[in-house]
Design a protein around this motif. Structure first.
Motif, short mmCIF file in Angstrom:
data_model
loop_
_atom_site.label_atom_id
_atom_site.label_comp_id
_atom_site.label_asym_id
_atom_site.label_seq_id
_atom_site.Cartn_x
_atom_site.Cartn_y
_atom_site.Cartn_z
N GLY A 159 0.81 -1.22 0.00
CA GLY A 159 0.00 0.00 0.00
C GLY A 159 0.84 1.26 0.00
O GLY A 159 0.53 2.24 -0.69
N LEU A 160 1.94 1.23 0.75
CA LEU A 160 2.82 2.40 0.83
C LEU A 160 3.42 2.75 -0.52
O LEU A 160 3.34 3.90 -0.99
CB LEU A 160 3.93 2.13 1.86
N GLY A 166 1.60 7.06 -7.05
CA GLY A 166 0.59 8.07 -7.34
C GLY A 166 0.93 9.45 -6.84
O GLY A 166 0.53 10.46 -7.44
N ILE A 167 1.68 9.51 -5.75
CA ILE A 167 2.07 10.82 -5.20
C ILE A 167 2.94 11.59 -6.18
O ILE A 167 2.98 12.83 -6.16
CB ILE A 167 2.78 10.62 -3.84
N GLY A 168 3.59 10.86 -7.09
CA GLY A 168 4.37 11.53 -8.12
C GLY A 168 3.54 12.48 -8.96
O GLY A 168 4.07 13.44 -9.55
N TYR A 179 9.95 6.35 -10.40
CA TYR A 179 8.87 5.38 -10.62
C TYR A 179 9.40 3.95 -10.71
O TYR A 179 8.75 3.00 -10.26
CB TYR A 179 8.10 5.75 -11.89
N LEU A 180 10.60 3.80 -11.27
CA LEU A 180 11.21 2.47 -11.37
C LEU A 180 11.50 1.91 -9.98
O LEU A 180 11.19 0.74 -9.68
CB LEU A 180 12.51 2.56 -12.18
N GLY A 241 -3.04 10.09 -10.37
CA GLY A 241 -2.49 9.84 -9.04
C GLY A 241 -3.50 9.17 -8.11
O GLY A 241 -3.15 8.29 -7.32
N TRP A 242 -4.77 9.62 -8.22
CA TRP A 242 -5.82 9.02 -7.38
C TRP A 242 -6.02 7.55 -7.71
O TRP A 242 -6.37 6.74 -6.83
CB TRP A 242 -7.14 9.77 -7.56
N SER A 243 -5.78 7.17 -8.95
CA SER A 243 -5.96 5.77 -9.36
C SER A 243 -4.93 4.86 -8.71
O SER A 243 -5.11 3.64 -8.69
CB SER A 243 -5.85 5.65 -10.88
N MET A 244 -3.86 5.42 -8.19
CA MET A 244 -2.84 4.64 -7.48
C MET A 244 -3.00 4.74 -5.97
O MET A 244 -2.88 3.75 -5.25
CB MET A 244 -1.44 5.12 -7.87
N VAL A 245 -3.32 5.93 -5.49
CA VAL A 245 -3.37 6.15 -4.04
C VAL A 245 -4.56 5.44 -3.40
O VAL A 245 -4.43 4.83 -2.33
CB VAL A 245 -3.42 7.66 -3.74
#
Length: 539
Positions: A159-160, A166-168, A179-180, A241-245
């Motif tokens: 989760g972290l 997404g915070i990127g 990202y890598l 970003g929301w799609s990841m967070v």
């Protein structure tokens, strides 16, 4: 990371010391105290111990939610790909299409350049490579420490790092290596999931109808993919970003839920299904897997518990178990096909005109979930057929061979209309995910409880990790090759997938021949016995 390794080491030490005395009746109070806080709260509220069946239901629900959340977090990157790299790698005329540019957006550096597709493929490779390598170590560690703690660490870590990706978006990060790195660490924590949940289920559930039961339970993979696609697609309109967070926060919450309620085996619960069935009052008696008859059904592991502590099986010993290597290499190519769809199907749909029209990112992500719906059906169907035939290899190989013409039809005719696309996508999901689900569940359980292990209960996570870890290497290679091959032609990608499905079936040839030979010999013996029993009629 040093703190994390120290914590794991301490957990292993505590687990080994507790497992050495868990069968001692004098330690019953100690076993009660090791119950998760959520279970203790339920029993305090109920003012009695939970029944064996109640524990089974809790384990089913918790492990289902846990691995569904793993896959939901894993699916998100395939949904945001078209937002990161909106340009088509195949058709140059799309570069100037205003309609497509409006649907997909302007992209996100560094993925919006001419090499954007390759960079996305590199992210998939980095994630899956670390995931596959981590799988081998996760199985080794999982057989040596408390699986509840191990899974909790893995889920919170997943989760972290999913959220950090997404915070990127808000931090306006355009460095590819950020990202890598995040994807590699996410893959490491993701690797804790599968060996652990299979081992927990193996501790709690029965051998009979294993393929069907685990086929139904394995629907968590497709449920996770579907929910991850729908959630990521929904939040895409607010920014990728929301799609990841959001999925990252979801798996963290499920991880905390698992920590509160998961019991890894019946002995730690102090329950006995024999007592539960007869409704006797003494519910604290440890389960006795040795009793096998009309009253007690044999546990999945069929473990003979005694005062001697089981020794965890070695890595090379696990490879030598008959059947492990053929199924592991078969899964290598089966997951190559399945994970190419997992990571690239939404991207492929959004860049392929269906009935002359292109779909938006959201619509493509939603449509791609039908592949996973077919996967649910395929997993259950493969499990049921393999149970009825008592032939795992025949079933898995047959599904892989059937996937070849279906892949051809989907590539060449899926674009003609939405109806044809939906039907072919469902059928493709059935034949691609069916053997993948069968091998990673029922087959892994079969081999993890092989007679050569002599009842060793601490081998299932290692065997599962070897099989799925080998498969995950193929899962890393497939999406990577797709990122490069698709720049030339998607038809070439599907040719690669059909070849992989064929090779997957070939690896099971020896086992298929052995199963067919066994069935033929059994049928001959049955026919001979029937003839001998037939009365002689004088004319």
């Amino acid at each position: 990371m040093i703190c994390l390794l120290f914590f794991i080491k301490e957990s292993i030490s505590k687990t080994d010391s507790s497992m050495g005395s868990i069968s001692d009746p004098e330690n019953k109070q100690q076993k009660t105290n090791t119950k998760p806080p959520g279970i203790r709260l339920l029993e305090f509220t109920k003012k009695s111990n939970l029944s064996f069946k109640t524990h089974q239901a809790i384990v089913l629900i918790i492990t289902f939610l846990a691995y569904a959340s793993y896959h939901a977090a894993r699916k998100t990157t395939s949904i945001i790909k078209s937002s990161l790299d909106p340009q088509s790698p195949e058709n140059s005329f799309l570069q100037s299409s205003k309609t497509l540019s409006w649907l997909l957006g302007t992209g996100w550096p560094p993925f919006d350049g001419s090499n954007g597709t390759q960079l996305l493929g590199d992210l998939d490779l980095a994630f899956l490579f670390v995931y596959s390598i981590g799988m081998f170590f996760s199985g080794h560690i999982g057989d040596r420490m408390n699986l509840r703690i191990f899974l909790t660490i893995g889920m919170i870590g997943t989760g972290l790092f999913t959220s950090l990706f997404g915070i990127g978006y808000w931090a306006n990060i355009h460095n590819f290596y950020y990202y890598l790195t995040v994807q590699m660490l996410a893959g490491l924590f993701q690797s804790t999931g599968w060996p652990s949940v299979v081992a927990v289920i193996g501790n709690w559930f029965e051998k009979s109808n294993r393929g069907l039961v685990m086929g139904v339970w394995n629907a968590h993979t497709s449920v996770g993919n579907i929910s991850g696609s729908l959630i990521a697609s929904y939040f895409l309109k607010y920014g990728w970003g929301w799609s990841m967070v959001v999925p990252g926060l979801m798996i963290t919450l499920v991880g905390l839920l698992l920590y509160m309620f998961l019991l890894v085996d019946p002995l730690s619960a102090g329950t006995d299904k024999d007592k539960d069935k007869d409704k006797e009052q003494d519910e604290d008696k440890p389960v006795s897997p040795e009793k096998i008859g009309t009253e007690v059904v044999q546990p999945l592991l069929a473990v003979k518990r005694n005062h001697e502590k089981d020794s965890p099986i070695g890595f090379m010993e696990a490879w030598k178990i008959p059947g492990v290597a053929p199924f592991a290499f078969c899964l290598f190519f089966a997951k190559l096909v399945a994970y190419t769809f997992l990571y690239w199907l939404p991207f492929y749909i959004s860049h392929t005109a269906i009935d002359g029209e292109y779909l938006s990112d959201v619509a493509a992500g939603n449509l791609s979930t039908l592949f996973d719906v077919g996967g649910v059906v395929g997993g259950i169907l493969a499990g049921h057929i393999s149970d009825r035939l008592n032939a795992r290899a025949i079933t898995a190989a047959s599904f892989m061979y059937c996937a070849i013409p279906v892949l051809y039809l989907y590539r060449n005719y899926g674009h003609l209309s939405m109806t044809i696309n939906i039907v072919l996508m469902l059928i493709t999901g059935v034949f691609v995910n069916g053997p993948y689900a069968l091998i990673t569940t029922a087959v892994s359980a079969d081999l993890g409880t092989h007679k050569s292990l002599k009842g060793n209960s601490r081998a299932l996570a290692t065997v599962t990790a070897i099989i799925d870890g080998t498969g995950s290497i193929g899962a890393a290679i497939g999406p990577l090759l797709t990122g490069y091959i698709s720049t030339q032609s998607w038809s070439a990608v599907f040719t690669m997938l059909m070849a992989a499905a064929f090779v997957a079936g070939l690896f099971l040839t020896r086992l298929v021949v052995a199963e067919i030979t066994t069935k033929w010999q059994d049928s001959r013996r049955g026919l001979t016995a029937s003839v001998r029993r037939s009365p002689v009629v004088d004319v």
